[in-house]
Design a protein around this motif. Structure first.
Motif, PDB file in Angstrom:
ATOM      1  N   PRO A 102      32.564  18.368 -30.370  1.00 10.89           N
ATOM      2  CA  PRO A 102      32.770  19.150 -29.068  1.00 10.89           C
ATOM      3  C   PRO A 102      32.166  18.189 -27.801  1.00 10.89           C
ATOM      4  O   PRO A 102      32.888  18.409 -26.861  1.00 10.89           O
ATOM      5  N   LYS A 142      38.390  24.199 -27.165  1.00 11.94           N
ATOM      6  CA  LYS A 142      37.155  24.491 -28.002  1.00 11.94           C
ATOM      7  C   LYS A 142      36.842  25.673 -28.658  1.00 11.94           C
ATOM      8  O   LYS A 142      37.175  26.677 -27.985  1.00 11.94           O
ATOM      9  N   ARG A 143      36.718  25.808 -29.889  1.00 18.78           N
ATOM     10  CA  ARG A 143      36.370  26.933 -30.425  1.00 18.78           C
ATOM     11  C   ARG A 143      35.117  26.901 -31.295  1.00 18.78           C
ATOM     12  O   ARG A 143      34.611  25.954 -31.749  1.00 18.78           O
ATOM     13  N   ARG A 144      34.428  28.230 -31.550  1.00 16.21           N
ATOM     14  CA  ARG A 144      33.401  28.293 -32.441  1.00 16.21           C
ATOM     15  C   ARG A 144      33.716  28.182 -34.048  1.00 16.21           C
ATOM     16  O   ARG A 144      34.704  28.789 -34.384  1.00 16.21           O
ATOM     17  N   LEU A 145      33.091  27.312 -34.646  1.00 16.46           N
ATOM     18  CA  LEU A 145      33.241  27.034 -36.188  1.00 16.46           C
ATOM     19  C   LEU A 145      32.788  28.405 -36.911  1.00 16.46           C
ATOM     20  O   LEU A 145      32.021  29.130 -36.470  1.00 16.46           O
ATOM     21  N   TYR A 201      31.449  28.299 -39.482  1.00 14.28           N
ATOM     22  CA  TYR A 201      30.261  28.168 -40.092  1.00 14.28           C
ATOM     23  C   TYR A 201      29.695  26.735 -39.668  1.00 14.28           C
ATOM     24  O   TYR A 201      30.559  26.087 -39.451  1.00 14.28           O
ATOM     25  N   GLU A 202      28.489  26.407 -39.591  1.00 18.39           N
ATOM     26  CA  GLU A 202      27.948  25.289 -39.025  1.00 18.39           C
ATOM     27  C   GLU A 202      28.286  24.114 -40.125  1.00 18.39           C
ATOM     28  O   GLU A 202      28.027  24.173 -41.165  1.00 18.39           O
ATOM     29  N   LYS A 253      28.173  23.339 -34.301  1.00 22.38           N
ATOM     30  CA  LYS A 253      28.690  24.926 -34.172  1.00 22.38           C
ATOM     31  C   LYS A 253      30.043  25.128 -33.495  1.00 22.38           C
ATOM     32  O   LYS A 253      30.512  26.216 -33.748  1.00 22.38           O
ATOM     33  N   GLU A 254      30.445  24.196 -32.876  1.00 21.44           N
ATOM     34  CA  GLU A 254      31.751  24.548 -32.219  1.00 21.44           C
ATOM     35  C   GLU A 254      32.574  22.993 -32.282  1.00 21.44           C
ATOM     36  O   GLU A 254      32.042  21.996 -32.420  1.00 21.44           O
ATOM     37  N   TYR A 277      39.935  22.066 -31.611  1.00 24.36           N
ATOM     38  CA  TYR A 277      40.724  22.235 -32.862  1.00 24.36           C
ATOM     39  C   TYR A 277      42.226  21.701 -32.379  1.00 24.36           C
ATOM     40  O   TYR A 277      42.796  22.000 -31.234  1.00 24.36           O
TER      41      TYR A 277
END
Length: 95
Positions: free
Chosen positions: A12, A45-48, A50-51, A56-57, A60
């Motif tokens: 990110p 940008k997106r949140r994953l 899981y870490e 954490k993001e 994609y």
């Protein structure tokens, strides 16, 4: 030629112009092997789910292309050695 789809996640903190450069680099890697890129889509940008390595993001990117197996193998090799790629997956469509 076979249909392939690759989804990759870029760290990110990477700047926008470097993201564009990475997208073009990966596109040119498969095109040099005689592939035809049918779709290149930046999801942003997106949140994953899981870490991954304390990240954490991520950014994609989805790319679809028609190529011989050698092109996908080369793309896989190049993505593995790139430090800005968090995770990637190449699948062959139609199976």
């Amino acid at each position: 030629m076979r249909n392939y789809e690759v989804m990759y996640i870029i760290k990110p903190e990477v700047e926008e112009e470097k993201v564009t450069a990475l997208m073009e680099k990966f596109k040119s890697v498969v095109e040099e092997k005689g592939a035809e890129v049918t779709k290149l889509d930046k999801w942003g940008k997106r949140r994953l789910a899981y870490e991954i390595n304390k990240i954490k993001e991520g950014i994609y990117v989805l790319m679809q292309f028609k190529a011989e197996p050698a092109a996908s193998a080369e793309l896989d090799r190049v993505m593995k050695i790139n430090d800005d790629i968090v995770r990637h997956m190449i699948i062959r469509e139609g199976e």
